[in-house]
Structure formats: C-alpha cells, structure tokens
Design an enzyme around this catalytic site. Structure first.
Site, mmCIF file in Angstrom:
data_model
loop_
_atom_site.group_PDB
_atom_site.id
_atom_site.type_symbol
_atom_site.label_atom_id
_atom_site.label_comp_id
_atom_site.label_asym_id
_atom_site.label_seq_id
_atom_site.Cartn_x
_atom_site.Cartn_y
_atom_site.Cartn_z
ATOM 1 N N GLY A 10 0.808 -1.221 0.000
ATOM 2 C CA GLY A 10 0.000 0.000 0.000
ATOM 3 C C GLY A 10 0.841 1.270 0.000
ATOM 4 O O GLY A 10 2.076 1.230 -0.083
ATOM 5 N N ILE A 12 1.483 3.783 2.353
ATOM 6 C CA ILE A 12 2.457 4.045 3.420
ATOM 7 C C ILE A 12 3.415 2.860 3.569
ATOM 8 O O ILE A 12 4.623 3.027 3.781
ATOM 9 C CB ILE A 12 1.734 4.355 4.750
ATOM 10 C CG1 ILE A 12 0.759 5.538 4.556
ATOM 11 C CG2 ILE A 12 2.738 4.689 5.849
ATOM 12 C CD1 ILE A 12 -0.171 5.783 5.733
ATOM 13 N N ASN A 35 -6.312 -3.414 -2.078
ATOM 14 C CA ASN A 35 -6.287 -1.975 -2.384
ATOM 15 C C ASN A 35 -4.904 -1.551 -2.860
ATOM 16 O O ASN A 35 -4.466 -0.434 -2.592
ATOM 17 C CB ASN A 35 -6.700 -1.161 -1.146
ATOM 18 C CG ASN A 35 -7.062 0.266 -1.505
ATOM 19 O OD1 ASN A 35 -7.686 0.513 -2.536
ATOM 20 N ND2 ASN A 35 -6.636 1.219 -0.685
ATOM 21 N N LYS A 84 -9.494 1.584 4.665
ATOM 22 C CA LYS A 84 -9.297 2.932 5.224
ATOM 23 C C LYS A 84 -10.221 4.019 4.686
ATOM 24 O O LYS A 84 -10.019 5.188 4.982
ATOM 25 C CB LYS A 84 -7.848 3.358 5.000
ATOM 26 C CG LYS A 84 -7.491 3.466 3.528
ATOM 27 C CD LYS A 84 -6.247 4.301 3.289
ATOM 28 C CE LYS A 84 -6.001 4.502 1.824
ATOM 29 N NZ LYS A 84 -4.875 5.326 1.487
ATOM 30 N N SER A 124 -4.454 6.468 13.891
ATOM 31 C CA SER A 124 -4.782 7.703 13.182
ATOM 32 C C SER A 124 -5.186 8.791 14.169
ATOM 33 O O SER A 124 -5.744 8.502 15.239
ATOM 34 C CB SER A 124 -5.953 7.413 12.240
ATOM 35 O OG SER A 124 -6.514 8.601 11.756
ATOM 36 N N TYR A 149 -14.702 3.264 10.388
ATOM 37 C CA TYR A 149 -13.249 3.188 10.169
ATOM 38 C C TYR A 149 -12.503 3.689 11.409
ATOM 39 O O TYR A 149 -11.618 3.020 11.944
ATOM 40 C CB TYR A 149 -12.842 4.010 8.930
ATOM 41 C CG TYR A 149 -11.362 4.311 8.899
ATOM 42 C CD1 TYR A 149 -10.440 3.300 8.622
ATOM 43 C CD2 TYR A 149 -10.866 5.590 9.194
ATOM 44 C CE1 TYR A 149 -9.070 3.565 8.631
ATOM 45 C CE2 TYR A 149 -9.508 5.860 9.200
ATOM 46 C CZ TYR A 149 -8.612 4.844 8.920
ATOM 47 O OH TYR A 149 -7.264 5.100 8.945
ATOM 48 N N LYS A 153 -9.916 1.784 14.484
ATOM 49 C CA LYS A 153 -8.589 2.210 14.967
ATOM 50 C C LYS A 153 -8.606 2.337 16.486
ATOM 51 O O LYS A 153 -7.709 1.865 17.180
ATOM 52 C CB LYS A 153 -8.183 3.543 14.328
ATOM 53 C CG LYS A 153 -7.914 3.473 12.850
ATOM 54 C CD LYS A 153 -6.693 2.626 12.538
ATOM 55 C CE LYS A 153 -6.504 2.402 11.056
ATOM 56 N NZ LYS A 153 -5.577 1.309 10.732
ATOM 57 N N LEU A 200 -7.875 15.090 0.147
ATOM 58 C CA LEU A 200 -7.587 16.348 -0.548
ATOM 59 C C LEU A 200 -6.480 16.221 -1.602
ATOM 60 O O LEU A 200 -6.696 16.576 -2.767
ATOM 61 C CB LEU A 200 -7.223 17.422 0.489
ATOM 62 C CG LEU A 200 -6.853 18.782 -0.102
ATOM 63 C CD1 LEU A 200 -8.030 19.399 -0.852
ATOM 64 C CD2 LEU A 200 -6.378 19.731 1.009
ATOM 65 N N PHE A 218 -14.594 21.793 0.765
ATOM 66 C CA PHE A 218 -15.723 21.462 1.638
ATOM 67 C C PHE A 218 -15.864 22.456 2.797
ATOM 68 O O PHE A 218 -15.422 22.191 3.902
ATOM 69 C CB PHE A 218 -15.575 20.038 2.179
ATOM 70 C CG PHE A 218 -15.549 18.967 1.117
ATOM 71 C CD1 PHE A 218 -16.312 19.089 -0.040
ATOM 72 C CD2 PHE A 218 -14.762 17.835 1.277
ATOM 73 C CE1 PHE A 218 -16.292 18.093 -1.026
ATOM 74 C CE2 PHE A 218 -14.740 16.833 0.303
ATOM 75 C CZ PHE A 218 -15.498 16.968 -0.849
ATOM 76 N N ARG A 231 -5.382 21.184 8.611
ATOM 77 C CA ARG A 231 -4.847 19.852 8.926
ATOM 78 C C ARG A 231 -3.330 19.897 9.016
ATOM 79 O O ARG A 231 -2.687 20.778 8.465
ATOM 80 C CB ARG A 231 -5.241 18.844 7.830
ATOM 81 C CG ARG A 231 -6.727 18.610 7.680
ATOM 82 C CD ARG A 231 -7.323 17.865 8.858
ATOM 83 N NE ARG A 231 -8.735 17.562 8.662
ATOM 84 C CZ ARG A 231 -9.733 18.395 8.949
ATOM 85 N NH1 ARG A 231 -9.487 19.608 9.435
ATOM 86 N NH2 ARG A 231 -10.988 18.030 8.756
#
Ligand code: NAD
Ligand code: UD1
Length: 336
Positions: A10, A12, A35, A84, A124, A149, A153, A200, A218, A231
């Site tokens: 994936g 990361i 994925n 995720k 997360s 989700y 976590k 984003l 948004f 963020r």
C-alpha cells in the site's frame, strides 16, 4: 531486525519498506492486494536494489499467516493492512469491523503463537475525534469517532493495550498519523487511489493532471484563518522514517507507547491549493461546496514526544509535499 510488514504494497507500507531497507532491516511483506498493486513492490525493489519477499496472503487467513510466520523468525511486525475509506466504512460497517478488527485479532494470535510479541500499529489522529486540545498531544483524551473506520482504529488500540497489560512480553507502539501526503522523491511510488479520491491531495493532483475539472472545497465558514479546514499534512517519507524510529521503542522494551506522527503545523485547504499552484506552476480551479459530514475545523499535532523519545522529527515542508505528490501523479497519470 527482521520485520513482517502487513499491507506493505500500500501507500504508506511501500514507502516504509524503502526506509526500513535503507536502515538495514530485513523485510517480508504480507498483503492481499485488495487496495494495492503488486507493481508497487517491483518499484520498491528497484529503489532498494533487491527483491522484497512477498506473500499474497489475507491477514484473516490464519493458516496462510502461520506458514509465513513459520518460514521466518520475525523480530517485529509493522501492521498497515486494513481498509481505510471513511465513507465506505459508513456504507459497509460489517466489512470494516471484520477486516480490520477480525484480521488484526488473527494476526496478533498467530504472532504470539510464534513468539513474536512486538508490533507497530498504524493508528490515526481520527481517534482524537474533535480534539479537546490543539495542538494535540498524546495526553489528549480520545474522542468520539463519527465513522466505523475510526472506531476500528480506536478499538484496536484498546485491544492491544489490554493484551499488553495482561502479558508484559508484548511491546506495542501505536502511531497516530496525521495527514500523510507526498510521494517518494523518485516519483516511482506514491498514492494510487481507486475511483474518485476521498482525500484532498489526490483530488488536487487529479485536477492538475486533467482527470477532474475542479476541486470542491468542503466549507469556507469554519473558525480558521480563511474559513477552510486546517490539517497537519506530513510527507509520507517522513512518516515512513517514523516507523524506523518506532522500532527503537520496541528495542527498548517500551511496553505500550503512543506517538503522534505529524509536523506540528496546520495548513488550510486553500494554503494547500495555493502552495501546490506556486510550487508546480499549475492552476487548480476550485469552488466552495457544503461542509463534508463528520469533518472538523482544525486538527494538528504536537509532535514533541516522538522527537524526545524516538529522535524523530519531520524534515519536509508543504512545498516538498506538493512537489512530490505532483511528480508522482505526472509520471504515473494512471497509477501503477
Ligand atoms: P493502503 O490501502 O494503500 O494500504 C493498506 C494495504 O493493506 C493495502 O495494500 C491492502 O491491499 C492491504 N490490506 C487490506 N486489508 C487486508 C487484509 N485483510 N489482508 C492483507 N492485506 C490487506 O492504505 P495506506 O494509506 O497505506 O494506509 C496504511 C495504514 O495506515 C492503514 O491501516 C490505514 O488505516 C492507516 N492510516 C492511513 C492514513 C492515510 O491517510 N493514508 C491515515 C491514518 C492511518
Ligand atoms: C480523512 C478522514 C480520516 C483519515 C484521513 C486519512 C474524514 C472525515 N476523515 O481525514 O479519518 O484518517 O482522511 O485518510 O474523512 N477537502 C476538501 N475537498 C476534498 C477533499 C478534502 O475540501 O475534495 C478538505 C476536507 O474538508 C479537510 C481537508 O481537505 O478539511 C483534508 O481532508 P482529507 O484529505 O479527506 O483528510 P481528513 O478529513 O483530515
């Protein structure tokens, strides 16, 4: 160390493989490719100069996982495998709980049966919910997660902490990622979302490459400098290095340790758009839309604990994140 990397194909995981191998660790990947693309691992091999042993195994497959554990003597596991997508988790809660929680329970059980009780887990900043304090330290209480989700976590953190309380041989490092973006500076590996991106930066790069006409922003009525959400964006290579640093906590027999992985700086949606435009010389058309359900105004970390205890600090800034995200997208307009 010899490391089992679940979900290593994936976004990361692939970047972390590069940094683990650069630091002299040996890695073996388990991924069911639900994925991701096998080609990501070929690109990692190209970057590190040798093949990465790969097992196409689902972490819910006890027998398959046991075979891998038997064939190797792992010192630790870095556990990325999981679903995720926030919106999808609201539509398919059972699938999220079954894959993320069911899969991790099987993994933890197979690990302990093979005497490997060291794990670094991908958590997360979502576990903080709407954070009680900004910047967010690890002492900030966990908050209400608005989607399955996030719940997986938070619940997995609790499960692992309980297991460590009951059996002190476990060393568990919970890494709470803020917003990972960017790509390896080579442009060979990067984020490869399926369908319409939820996040984003992949949306911005798809607008830049001409796949989407404009970005929807948004909400512009949040209590932030320009009204758009703020963020803590972190370059994925810095995040990957955070995993190498986390192994130090395992080596010190940390018991249970929690670290924020962020830069400590907050940027608004429009900061990201403007920086992307400036660094890459591309206009990103956008229009203001309704707020997205479940979004919060501001979320950024206090990353000092990781610096003090792991000697890890993010090195890249927003400009490099925008440069490398675009470099990846431009060179791989259709992903792998
Ligand atoms: P990703 O989807 O690119 O990688 C996850 C990998 O896990 C994929 O290769 C997928 O095929 C694999 N996988 C999923 N379920 C599996 C299963 N049952 N068995 C085997 N493999 C399975 O996601 P990513 O962005 O690289 O995220 C890695 C981890 O970090 C995830 O656990 C994610 O929840 C967490 N995380 C990601 C972010 C982010 O913004 N990307 C933020 C916070 C936490
Ligand atoms: C989201 C998830 C979070 C997950 C993280 C990383 C939600 C509510 N949260 O975080 O659980 O850990 O991704 O995968 O989905 N934005 C736009 N237009 C877009 C996309 C995003 O304006 O097309 C804005 C958002 O409103 C937000 C910011 O950009 O203010 C960042 O959004 P995003 O990249 O989706 O990350 P988060 O919402 O922080």
């Amino acid at each position: 160390m010899k490391i089992l990397v679940t979900g290593g194909a994936g976004f990361i995981g692939s970047h972390t493989l590069v940094e683990l191998n650069a630091a002299g660790h040996e890695t073996v990947v388990v991924d069911n490719l639900c994925n991701s693309d096998r080609k990501a691992l070929d690109r990692v091999a190209e970057l590190v100069g040798h093949e990465i042993p790969f097992n196409e195994v689902d972490i819910r497959d006890r027998e398959g996982l046991s075979h891998v554990m038997e064939a190797h003597h792992f010192d630790a596991c870095i556990h990325f495998a999981g679903l995720k997508a926030v919106g999808e988790s609201v539509e398919k809660p059972w699938e999220y709980y079954e894959n993320n929680i069911g899969g991790t329970l099987v993994l933890l059980d197979v690990m302990r049966h093979h005497g490997c009780k060291n794990i670094v887990f991908s958590s997360s900043a979502t576990v903080y919910g709407d954070p009680a304090i900004i910047p967010i330290t690890e002492a900030c209480p966990k908050g209400h997660c608005t989607n399955p989700y996030g719940q997986t976590k938070s619940m997995l953190e609790d499960i692992m902490m309980d297991m460590q309380r009951a059996d002190k041989e476990w060393n568990i490092v919970l890494l709470r990622y803020f917003n990972p973006i960017g790509a390896h500076p080579s442009g060979r590996i990067g984020e490869n979302p399926n369908g319409i991106p939820n996040n984003l930066m992949p949306y911005v790069t798809q607008v830049a490459v001409g796949k989407r006409p404009e970005l929807g922003v948004f909400g512009d009525d949040y209590p932030t400098s320009d009204g758009t959400g703020v963020r803590d964006y972190i370059h994925v290579v810095d995040l990957a290095k955070g995993h190498v640093a986390a192994l130090k906590a395992i080596e010190r027999h940390c018991g249970c340790a929690i670290y924020n992985l962020g830069t400590g700086k907050g940027y608004s949606v429009l900061d990201v758009v403007k920086t992307f435009e400036k660094v890459n010389g591309i206009k990103i058309p956008y229009s203001i839309k309704q707020r997205r359900a479940g979004d919060i105004a501001t979320c950024y970390s206090d990353p000092t604990k990781a610096e003090k205890e792991l000697g890890w600090k993010a090195q890249y800034g927003l400009e490099e994140m925008c440069r490398d995200s675009w470099n990846w997208q431009r060179n791989n307009p259709n992903g792998y």
